[in-house]
Design an enzyme around this catalytic site. Structure first.
Site, mmCIF file in Angstrom:
data_model
loop_
_atom_site.group_PDB
_atom_site.id
_atom_site.type_symbol
_atom_site.label_atom_id
_atom_site.label_comp_id
_atom_site.label_asym_id
_atom_site.label_seq_id
_atom_site.Cartn_x
_atom_site.Cartn_y
_atom_site.Cartn_z
ATOM 1 N N TRP A 133 -4.318 -0.158 3.814
ATOM 2 C CA TRP A 133 -3.705 0.744 4.778
ATOM 3 C C TRP A 133 -3.385 -0.045 6.057
ATOM 4 O O TRP A 133 -4.181 -0.881 6.496
ATOM 5 C CB TRP A 133 -4.663 1.894 5.077
ATOM 6 C CG TRP A 133 -4.028 3.021 5.821
ATOM 7 C CD1 TRP A 133 -3.370 4.087 5.279
ATOM 8 C CD2 TRP A 133 -3.987 3.206 7.236
ATOM 9 N NE1 TRP A 133 -2.916 4.905 6.275
ATOM 10 C CE2 TRP A 133 -3.277 4.394 7.486
ATOM 11 C CE3 TRP A 133 -4.467 2.462 8.330
ATOM 12 C CZ2 TRP A 133 -3.047 4.878 8.770
ATOM 13 C CZ3 TRP A 133 -4.237 2.938 9.608
ATOM 14 C CH2 TRP A 133 -3.535 4.136 9.820
ATOM 15 N N ARG A 146 -1.332 16.771 12.747
ATOM 16 C CA ARG A 146 -0.434 15.975 11.894
ATOM 17 C C ARG A 146 0.025 16.689 10.627
ATOM 18 O O ARG A 146 -0.419 17.753 10.294
ATOM 19 C CB ARG A 146 -1.119 14.659 11.514
ATOM 20 C CG ARG A 146 -2.443 14.790 10.795
ATOM 21 C CD ARG A 146 -3.026 13.415 10.485
ATOM 22 N NE ARG A 146 -4.363 13.483 9.933
ATOM 23 C CZ ARG A 146 -5.477 13.482 10.677
ATOM 24 N NH1 ARG A 146 -5.414 13.412 11.987
ATOM 25 N NH2 ARG A 146 -6.654 13.562 10.081
ATOM 26 N N ASP A 147 0.933 15.989 9.932
ATOM 27 C CA ASP A 147 1.393 16.330 8.581
ATOM 28 C C ASP A 147 2.230 17.617 8.524
ATOM 29 O O ASP A 147 1.898 18.552 7.773
ATOM 30 C CB ASP A 147 0.202 16.422 7.601
ATOM 31 C CG ASP A 147 -0.732 15.226 7.689
ATOM 32 O OD1 ASP A 147 -0.262 14.149 8.104
ATOM 33 O OD2 ASP A 147 -1.931 15.363 7.366
ATOM 34 N N TRP A 177 0.807 -1.235 0.000
ATOM 35 C CA TRP A 177 0.000 0.000 0.000
ATOM 36 C C TRP A 177 0.837 1.280 0.000
ATOM 37 O O TRP A 177 1.825 1.381 0.732
ATOM 38 C CB TRP A 177 -0.877 -0.003 1.246
ATOM 39 C CG TRP A 177 -1.558 1.298 1.527
ATOM 40 C CD1 TRP A 177 -1.020 2.387 2.163
ATOM 41 C CD2 TRP A 177 -2.896 1.661 1.198
ATOM 42 N NE1 TRP A 177 -1.958 3.402 2.243
ATOM 43 C CE2 TRP A 177 -3.114 2.981 1.667
ATOM 44 C CE3 TRP A 177 -3.953 0.998 0.548
ATOM 45 C CZ2 TRP A 177 -4.333 3.647 1.511
ATOM 46 C CZ3 TRP A 177 -5.159 1.669 0.401
ATOM 47 C CH2 TRP A 177 -5.348 2.971 0.871
ATOM 48 N N PHE A 237 3.237 8.859 10.347
ATOM 49 C CA PHE A 237 2.333 9.502 9.403
ATOM 50 C C PHE A 237 3.074 10.562 8.571
ATOM 51 O O PHE A 237 4.270 10.759 8.709
ATOM 52 C CB PHE A 237 1.149 10.132 10.153
ATOM 53 C CG PHE A 237 0.017 9.165 10.434
ATOM 54 C CD1 PHE A 237 0.200 7.792 10.391
ATOM 55 C CD2 PHE A 237 -1.249 9.642 10.762
ATOM 56 C CE1 PHE A 237 -0.852 6.902 10.642
ATOM 57 C CE2 PHE A 237 -2.302 8.773 11.015
ATOM 58 C CZ PHE A 237 -2.106 7.413 10.962
ATOM 59 N N ASN A 274 0.049 5.655 0.315
ATOM 60 C CA ASN A 274 -0.747 6.878 0.191
ATOM 61 C C ASN A 274 0.154 8.093 0.159
ATOM 62 O O ASN A 274 1.189 8.042 -0.520
ATOM 63 C CB ASN A 274 -1.952 6.942 1.151
ATOM 64 C CG ASN A 274 -1.690 6.891 2.628
ATOM 65 O OD1 ASN A 274 -1.319 5.869 3.158
ATOM 66 N ND2 ASN A 274 -1.902 7.976 3.332
ATOM 67 N N ASP A 275 -0.182 9.162 0.819
ATOM 68 C CA ASP A 275 0.417 10.484 0.609
ATOM 69 C C ASP A 275 1.907 10.548 0.224
ATOM 70 O O ASP A 275 2.722 9.850 0.814
ATOM 71 C CB ASP A 275 0.344 11.308 1.898
ATOM 72 C CG ASP A 275 -0.986 11.274 2.573
ATOM 73 O OD1 ASP A 275 -1.916 10.691 2.022
ATOM 74 O OD2 ASP A 275 -1.085 11.831 3.668
HETATM 75 C C1 FRU Z 1 -3.947 11.919 4.459
HETATM 76 C C2 FRU Z 1 -3.604 11.236 5.771
HETATM 77 C C3 FRU Z 1 -2.713 12.126 6.593
HETATM 78 C C4 FRU Z 1 -2.014 11.144 7.479
HETATM 79 C C5 FRU Z 1 -1.843 9.960 6.553
HETATM 80 C C6 FRU Z 1 -1.914 8.625 7.234
HETATM 81 O O1 FRU Z 1 -4.225 11.089 3.408
HETATM 82 O O2 FRU Z 1 -4.794 10.904 6.444
HETATM 83 O O3 FRU Z 1 -3.389 13.139 7.285
HETATM 84 O O4 FRU Z 1 -0.794 11.642 7.935
HETATM 85 O O5 FRU Z 1 -2.851 10.048 5.580
HETATM 86 O O6 FRU Z 1 -1.540 7.595 6.382
#
Ligand code: FRU
Length: 493
Positions: free
Chosen positions: A63, A167-168, A36, A98, A38-39
């Site tokens: 995920w 976060r982020d 998987w 994250f 993502n971001d």
């Molecule tokens: C966005 C998100 C972020 C987080 C991550 C977790 O897609 O929800 O806010 O850090 O994905 O995988």
């Protein structure tokens, strides 16, 4: 010292990544090495290469506890995988590393800033997620988590702010050598806000201000913020959850938001003068930008939508791909985006037609393929008697196709992947208002095996969607209700 958790991930991806053949992946879009993705995370230029990290769960195509996958590239299009950079192996990130960002420190080390997720146990068997900001320092391959992590936690939040939705971090170094970062957060009203932090050295951080509050205007929680100066304006990109639709501008669910405005650097407060979606298609989220060595602001997003993850079976060996890297600019007060110019180098086998009249369905010799860059310019064949509808279908055979259709009267462009082979009932169509004068429209359509990205009117709008159609479906056809006059230029990529 690498932990057991990191060593296992590195060993696993090495073996399992090799089981995916090149043709089973996109050619010039970064996809998950295995499992998987993502971001995009830590998008940076470091020691002569672009580095891209990503939210990663190598063990399944679903995920799971987040790691940071890692890849490098010299042209933003051809990526080479490096070993997993971060694994959830400390008490403060046990439940996931994250999203976050990266920069090069003046001493040549690579600094990663990410969100550590852990669970706090409450009374009566309840627990709650805690999110803090953490650092790791490395050499472009191996990263050591900072001994004083976390560097930002609940004590660094304004009163009433959530410790579970914090976060982020996106950090950058200012010209005066100090550092700033922005993070997503949820204030007491339950919607979103962006927090602004500063640091003298990149390691010791302090809260400066609430950069901007959502006040329930655009969805709820704001994820993955990015703030930068572009063409004389400040731009804030963020990805709101739980959006309500607004005309054709915003749609339900997870969205992307671009705010253009002014930043008061003394107070740390941003005021927007314009808002718009970043992408008007189906699959685009959590973009991150970089300033390239030659001064371009380039953005890459996760080419996926949380609500439509079901389009790909979790049995597949990989899930998740990044968008094309896109050069950003502000024109007429709007965010414009075009594919990075490096893509032009990949173009070959040009086929061009001018002044083709389309009155019904037309196929053109040499216009087909699943790795193509195709520019269309359309206009009414008869100005007195404009056409009702124009459509281009691609990734097509007798069974499948994906379509873009345009109705000049309504000025609406629709992307439709209903017939792309998906067996799931999630979102397959999206409509967008586009600018047209007298039925003229310019479209640049880029296909890379499992996706389509459309750039409208030289980058005024972009629409992205994943399509997992059989690769044999490679025809392109054009259709008009009425009469359209069309120019086509197509290259293979
Ligand atoms: C966005 C998100 C972020 C987080 C991550 C977790 O897609 O929800 O806010 O850090 O994905 O995988």
């Amino acid at each position: 010292m690498t932990s057991q958790t990191l060593r296992e991930a590195r060993k696993y991806e090495e073996v399992s990544g090799k089981m995916i053949r090149e043709e089973e992946r996109p050619e010039f879009h970064l996809s998950s090495r295995t499992g998987w993705m993502n971001d995009p995370n830590g998008f940076s230029w470091y020691q002569g290469q672009y580095h891209m990290f990503y939210q990663y769960h190598p063990y399944t195509s679903k995920w799971g506890p987040m790691h940071w996958g890692h890849a490098v590239s010299r042209d933003l299009l051809h990526w080479e995988y490096l070993p997993t950079a971060l694994a959830p192996d400390e008490y403060y990130d046990m439940d996931g590393c994250f999203s976050g960002s990266a920069i090069e420190l003046p001493d040549g080390r690579h600094l990663l800033m990410y969100t550590g997720v852990s669970r706090e146990h409450l009374k009566h068997g309840f627990s709650r997620e805690v999110q803090t900001q953490c650092l790791a320092v490395g050499d472009g391959i191996d990263y050591e988590k900072y001994e004083h992590n976390p560097v930002l936690d609940g004590d660094d939040l304004p009163t009433g702010s959530s410790r579970s939705d914090f976060r982020d971090p996106k950090l950058w170094r200012k010209e005066d050598g100090t550092y700033c970062c922005v993070t997503g957060n949820r204030p007491a009203d339950g919607s979103g806000q962006i927090l602004y932090y500063t640091s003298e050295d990149g390691f010791h951080w302090k809260f400066k201000s609430v950069l901007v509050s959502n006040d329930d205007r655009f969805g709820k929680m704001w994820e993955c913020p990015d703030l930068f100066f572009l063409d004389g304006k400040w731009v804030l990109l963020t990805s709101p959850q739980d959006m309500l639709p607004k005309g054709f501008e915003y749609h339900n669910g997870n969205g992307t938001l671009c705010l253009i405005g002014e930043l008061n650097e003394d107070t740390g407060v941003f005021r927007e003068t314009h808002d718009q979606s970043v992408d008007y298609g189906i699959d685009f989220y959590a973009p991150q930008t970089i300033l390239t060595p030659d001064g371009r602001r380039v953005m890459i997003g996760w080419m996926q939508n949380w609500d439509s993850c079901g389009i790909r079976s979790p049995e597949e060996k990989w899930f998740g791909q990044m968008s094309l890297p896109r050069e950003l600019s502000i024109r007429n007060g709007r965010l414009y985006q075009v594919p990075v110019r490096e893509l032009d180098e990949m173009r070959h086998n040009k086929t061009a037609y001018t002044n083709v009249t389309v009155t019904d369905t037309v196929c053109l010799d040499g216009i087909k393929g699943r790795k193509i860059d195709m520019e269309l310019t359309i206009r009414p064949a008869d100005a007195e008697n404009p056409y009702q509808k124009f459509a281009v279908r691609f990734a097509q055979n007798e069974r499948y196709h994906t379509a873009l259709s345009f109705r000049p009267r309504e000025s609406v462009l629709k992307i439709d992947r209903k017939f792309s082979g998906s067996r799931r009932g999630s979102i397959h169509q999206r409509r967008s208002l586009v600018n047209t004068v007298n039925g003229e429209l310019k479209l640049r359509i880029i296909l890379d095996r499992f996706s389509v990205e459309v750039f409208v009117n030289d980058g005024e709008q972009a629409l992205s969607a994943t399509i997992y159609t059989d690769q044999e479906a490679e025809n392109v056809s054009f259709f008009a209700d009425g009469a359209v006059n069309m120019d086509v230029v197509k290259y293979d990529l």
